[in-house]
Design a protein around this motif. Structure first.
Motif, mmCIF file in Angstrom:
data_model
loop_
_atom_site.group_PDB
_atom_site.id
_atom_site.type_symbol
_atom_site.label_atom_id
_atom_site.label_comp_id
_atom_site.label_asym_id
_atom_site.label_seq_id
_atom_site.Cartn_x
_atom_site.Cartn_y
_atom_site.Cartn_z
ATOM 1 N N VAL A 164 0.869 -1.173 0.000
ATOM 2 C CA VAL A 164 0.000 0.000 0.000
ATOM 3 C C VAL A 164 0.912 1.230 0.000
ATOM 4 O O VAL A 164 1.740 1.378 0.888
ATOM 5 C CB VAL A 164 -0.879 0.028 1.265
ATOM 6 N N GLN B 121 1.365 5.080 0.453
ATOM 7 C CA GLN B 121 0.703 6.221 1.096
ATOM 8 C C GLN B 121 1.605 7.451 0.998
ATOM 9 O O GLN B 121 2.812 7.361 1.224
ATOM 10 C CB GLN B 121 0.438 5.890 2.567
ATOM 11 N N SER C 47 9.505 5.303 4.373
ATOM 12 C CA SER C 47 9.530 4.170 5.297
ATOM 13 C C SER C 47 8.752 3.010 4.716
ATOM 14 O O SER C 47 7.879 3.194 3.853
ATOM 15 C CB SER C 47 8.941 4.556 6.662
ATOM 16 N N ILE C 48 9.079 1.816 5.181
ATOM 17 C CA ILE C 48 8.338 0.609 4.817
ATOM 18 C C ILE C 48 8.021 -0.135 6.107
ATOM 19 O O ILE C 48 8.911 -0.466 6.885
ATOM 20 C CB ILE C 48 9.147 -0.311 3.883
ATOM 21 N N THR C 49 6.729 -0.344 6.327
ATOM 22 C CA THR C 49 6.246 -0.939 7.578
ATOM 23 C C THR C 49 5.460 -2.216 7.269
ATOM 24 O O THR C 49 4.521 -2.173 6.476
ATOM 25 C CB THR C 49 5.330 0.070 8.308
ATOM 26 N N PRO C 50 5.838 -3.332 7.877
ATOM 27 C CA PRO C 50 5.082 -4.568 7.659
ATOM 28 C C PRO C 50 3.826 -4.582 8.514
ATOM 29 O O PRO C 50 3.752 -3.881 9.527
ATOM 30 C CB PRO C 50 6.057 -5.649 8.134
ATOM 31 N N ASP C 51 2.846 -5.388 8.137
ATOM 32 C CA ASP C 51 1.685 -5.520 9.020
ATOM 33 C C ASP C 51 1.962 -6.598 10.069
ATOM 34 O O ASP C 51 3.053 -7.163 10.121
ATOM 35 C CB ASP C 51 0.392 -5.765 8.225
ATOM 36 N N ALA D 164 1.739 -7.987 4.354
ATOM 37 C CA ALA D 164 1.385 -6.764 3.634
ATOM 38 C C ALA D 164 2.384 -5.691 4.056
ATOM 39 O O ALA D 164 2.916 -5.739 5.170
ATOM 40 C CB ALA D 164 -0.042 -6.323 3.961
ATOM 41 N N LEU D 165 2.651 -4.758 3.157
ATOM 42 C CA LEU D 165 3.601 -3.682 3.455
ATOM 43 C C LEU D 165 2.945 -2.324 3.250
ATOM 44 O O LEU D 165 2.188 -2.131 2.302
ATOM 45 C CB LEU D 165 4.828 -3.772 2.539
ATOM 46 N N LEU D 166 3.247 -1.409 4.155
ATOM 47 C CA LEU D 166 2.822 -0.021 4.011
ATOM 48 C C LEU D 166 4.061 0.792 3.643
ATOM 49 O O LEU D 166 5.030 0.840 4.399
ATOM 50 C CB LEU D 166 2.220 0.484 5.326
ATOM 51 N N ARG E 277 5.497 4.383 2.757
ATOM 52 C CA ARG E 277 5.248 5.826 2.753
ATOM 53 C C ARG E 277 6.259 6.480 1.824
ATOM 54 O O ARG E 277 7.449 6.159 1.872
ATOM 55 C CB ARG E 277 5.360 6.388 4.169
ATOM 56 N N CYS F 89 -2.760 -2.534 12.257
ATOM 57 C CA CYS F 89 -1.884 -3.694 12.023
ATOM 58 C C CYS F 89 -0.482 -3.257 11.615
ATOM 59 O O CYS F 89 0.461 -4.035 11.698
ATOM 60 C CB CYS F 89 -2.490 -4.585 10.938
ATOM 61 N N PHE F 90 -0.341 -2.021 11.165
ATOM 62 C CA PHE F 90 0.976 -1.517 10.741
ATOM 63 C C PHE F 90 1.594 -0.708 11.890
ATOM 64 O O PHE F 90 1.892 0.474 11.741
ATOM 65 C CB PHE F 90 0.823 -0.671 9.475
ATOM 66 N N ARG G 99 4.407 -1.457 13.632
ATOM 67 C CA ARG G 99 5.869 -1.497 13.752
ATOM 68 C C ARG G 99 6.467 -0.484 12.777
ATOM 69 O O ARG G 99 6.985 -0.826 11.712
ATOM 70 C CB ARG G 99 6.376 -2.910 13.473
ATOM 71 N N GLY H 44 9.436 -0.659 10.193
ATOM 72 C CA GLY H 44 10.019 -1.939 10.572
ATOM 73 C C GLY H 44 10.878 -2.599 9.514
ATOM 74 O O GLY H 44 11.715 -3.437 9.819
ATOM 75 N N TYR I 254 12.134 -0.511 6.749
ATOM 76 C CA TYR I 254 13.018 0.535 6.246
ATOM 77 C C TYR I 254 12.534 1.863 6.793
ATOM 78 O O TYR I 254 11.342 2.111 6.890
ATOM 79 C CB TYR I 254 12.962 0.553 4.717
#
Lengths: 117, 117
Positions: A16, A18, A70-74, A79-81, A83, B98-99, B101, B104, B106
């Motif tokens: 995702v 954002q 940034s990259i944030t896992p769920d 799934a990855l968020l 930014r 759920c996101f 972290r 987490g 990068y």
């Protein structure tokens, strides 16, 4: 860094994207391990195209690149968020976001589903 | 309303759930046609669990339901953005999202990838 845990259930993980600051959702695309690795190495988003079955660097042809903040896992790492700071519109249609048809399936404010857009 | 166009490439469409107001991304889950239909009918989110291979109504056991504000398709109708009013935390861990972290995988601010969380 071991990124393999994001690809244990599937070779592809939904990412995702954002916009940093506004919080707007710009798009959803898929990453395989190689494209995530390229994203980490370059600081720009790389995805895997299911239809073309190849990696693509977002903005490589349009210039509308995404600088990763940034990259944030769920919670269960599937799934990855991501930014980003977006250059130009994110959508190939020229819209800022791929989700530009606001409430196109449903909009509660109107009390009932909207027609197809 | 014909929702079949969202399921032509795959029986499942990824649904990004965003909190109305804050813009926070709460979770990502999958919908099949039946769960999207139930979501439209009830005004609460229903998803399809790939691991359990069954429909689930978010919050049915925890009470942490999501009231749907709008559902917006992306430009090529293969992802959905679901804006909701969330009751309680969205994540089964008790975190709001759920996101949770943050960065987490990068975080550019630190100049290099963070270790695994």
């Amino acid at each position: 860094m071991d990124i393999s845990k994001y690809f244990t259930k599937s070779e592809l993980v939904p990412a995702v994207v954002q916009e940093q600051g506004s919080g707007e959702i710009l798009m959803l695309a898929y990453m395989n391990a190689e494209s995530l690795q390229k994203t980490l190495e370059t600081g720009q988003t790389w995805f895997y195209s299911r239809s073309r079955q190849e990696l693509w660097n977002k903005g490589a042809t349009s210039g509308h690149v995404q600088a990763v903040v940034s990259i944030t896992p769920d919670c269960d790492d599937d799934a990855l968020l991501v930014r980003v700071v977006q250059t130009g519109p994110a959508c190939h249609t020229g819209n800022k976001t791929c989700f530009y048809r606001e409430g196109g399936v449903y909009a509660a404010a109107e009390g009932m589903p909207k027609g197809d857009l």
